[in-house]
Design a protein around this motif. Sequence first.
Motif, PDB file in Angstrom:
ATOM      1  N   GLU A   1       5.065 -32.760 -45.562  1.00 26.07           N
ATOM      2  CA  GLU A   1       4.802 -33.769 -46.597  1.00 26.07           C
ATOM      3  C   GLU A   1       3.691 -33.306 -47.537  1.00 26.07           C
ATOM      4  N   ILE A   2       2.634 -32.733 -46.968  1.00 23.19           N
ATOM      5  CA  ILE A   2       1.529 -32.211 -47.786  1.00 23.19           C
ATOM      6  C   ILE A   2       2.045 -31.080 -48.666  1.00 23.19           C
ATOM      7  N   ASN A   3       2.814 -30.161 -48.075  1.00 28.22           N
ATOM      8  CA  ASN A   3       3.374 -29.059 -48.854  1.00 28.22           C
ATOM      9  C   ASN A   3       4.204 -29.585 -50.020  1.00 28.22           C
ATOM     10  N   ALA A   4       5.062 -30.571 -49.744  1.00 31.51           N
ATOM     11  CA  ALA A   4       5.917 -31.131 -50.791  1.00 31.51           C
ATOM     12  C   ALA A   4       5.091 -31.752 -51.915  1.00 31.51           C
ATOM     13  N   SER A   5       3.992 -32.402 -51.553  1.00 32.90           N
ATOM     14  CA  SER A   5       3.148 -33.021 -52.579  1.00 32.90           C
ATOM     15  C   SER A   5       2.484 -31.978 -53.475  1.00 32.90           C
ATOM     16  N   GLU A   6       2.344 -30.750 -52.961  1.00 33.88           N
ATOM     17  CA  GLU A   6       1.754 -29.658 -53.740  1.00 33.88           C
ATOM     18  C   GLU A   6       2.817 -28.795 -54.427  1.00 33.88           C
ATOM     19  N   GLY A   7       4.098 -29.084 -54.149  1.00 36.15           N
ATOM     20  CA  GLY A   7       5.176 -28.318 -54.772  1.00 36.15           C
ATOM     21  C   GLY A   7       5.457 -26.983 -54.101  1.00 36.15           C
ATOM     22  N   VAL A   8       5.101 -26.875 -52.799  1.00 36.79           N
ATOM     23  CA  VAL A   8       5.382 -25.647 -52.055  1.00 36.79           C
ATOM     24  C   VAL A   8       6.329 -25.955 -50.902  1.00 36.79           C
ATOM     25  N   ARG A   9       7.026 -24.922 -50.418  1.00 36.93           N
ATOM     26  CA  ARG A   9       7.990 -25.129 -49.329  1.00 36.93           C
ATOM     27  C   ARG A   9       7.839 -24.030 -48.284  1.00 36.93           C
ATOM     28  N   TRP A  10       7.609 -24.453 -47.055  1.00 37.56           N
ATOM     29  CA  TRP A  10       7.502 -23.553 -45.912  1.00 37.56           C
ATOM     30  C   TRP A  10       8.913 -23.191 -45.477  1.00 37.56           C
ATOM     31  N   LEU A  11       9.215 -21.883 -45.430  1.00 37.34           N
ATOM     32  CA  LEU A  11      10.548 -21.442 -45.032  1.00 37.34           C
ATOM     33  C   LEU A  11      10.617 -21.128 -43.544  1.00 37.34           C
ATOM     34  N   PHE A  12       9.672 -20.321 -43.053  1.00 43.69           N
ATOM     35  CA  PHE A  12       9.580 -20.035 -41.619  1.00 43.69           C
ATOM     36  C   PHE A  12       8.305 -19.255 -41.353  1.00 43.69           C
ATOM     37  N   SER A  13       7.993 -19.109 -40.062  1.00 43.84           N
ATOM     38  CA  SER A  13       6.791 -18.371 -39.648  1.00 43.84           C
ATOM     39  C   SER A  13       7.096 -17.498 -38.450  1.00 43.84           C
ATOM     40  N   PHE A  14       6.299 -16.450 -38.326  1.00 47.62           N
ATOM     41  CA  PHE A  14       6.275 -15.627 -37.120  1.00 47.62           C
ATOM     42  C   PHE A  14       4.948 -15.897 -36.439  1.00 47.62           C
ATOM     43  N   LEU A  15       4.956 -15.999 -35.123  1.00 45.99           N
ATOM     44  CA  LEU A  15       3.750 -16.274 -34.348  1.00 45.99           C
ATOM     45  C   LEU A  15       3.428 -15.046 -33.504  1.00 45.99           C
ATOM     46  N   SER A  16       2.157 -14.616 -33.508  1.00 43.55           N
ATOM     47  CA  SER A  16       1.747 -13.446 -32.733  1.00 43.55           C
ATOM     48  C   SER A  16       1.830 -13.728 -31.238  1.00 43.55           C
ATOM     49  N   LEU A  17       1.858 -12.670 -30.447  1.00 44.36           N
ATOM     50  CA  LEU A  17       1.987 -12.795 -28.999  1.00 44.36           C
ATOM     51  C   LEU A  17       0.879 -13.658 -28.398  1.00 44.36           C
ATOM     52  N   ASP A  18      -0.355 -13.514 -28.894  1.00 43.00           N
ATOM     53  CA  ASP A  18      -1.460 -14.317 -28.366  1.00 43.00           C
ATOM     54  C   ASP A  18      -1.511 -15.724 -28.973  1.00 43.00           C
ATOM     55  N   ARG A  19      -0.594 -16.006 -29.902  1.00 41.84           N
ATOM     56  CA  ARG A  19      -0.474 -17.323 -30.566  1.00 41.84           C
ATOM     57  C   ARG A  19      -1.731 -17.734 -31.332  1.00 41.84           C
TER      58      ARG A  19
END
Length: 90
Positions: free
Chosen positions: A26-44
């Motif tokens: 919702e915050i991203n949308a209000s700023e006009g940005v869109r999260w597509l995906f993420s990679f998470l490191s082994l240690d998170r």
Amino acid sequence: MPLFVIERTYAERVDPYLGAYEELNEINASEGVRWLFSFLSLDRRKSYCLYEAPNAELILSAADAAGVPADRVVEVVGRLLPSGALEPVV
């Protein structure tokens, strides 16, 4: 829309769960940005996220509003394929 890779370093281990990111989206949308995906490191403790946004400043603004880190924001021009071909971002 331009694509950006965001590197994030967290103070503590990230343990994602379903439904946890509704507010962030919702915050991203209000700023006009869109999260597509993420990679998470082994240690998170690090993530590498792909976003669509008009510019890097809006990504930083959304991260600040959401209280999440954004250590580096890099605009990408395309994907480099194993064949050596560069596939442009459209």
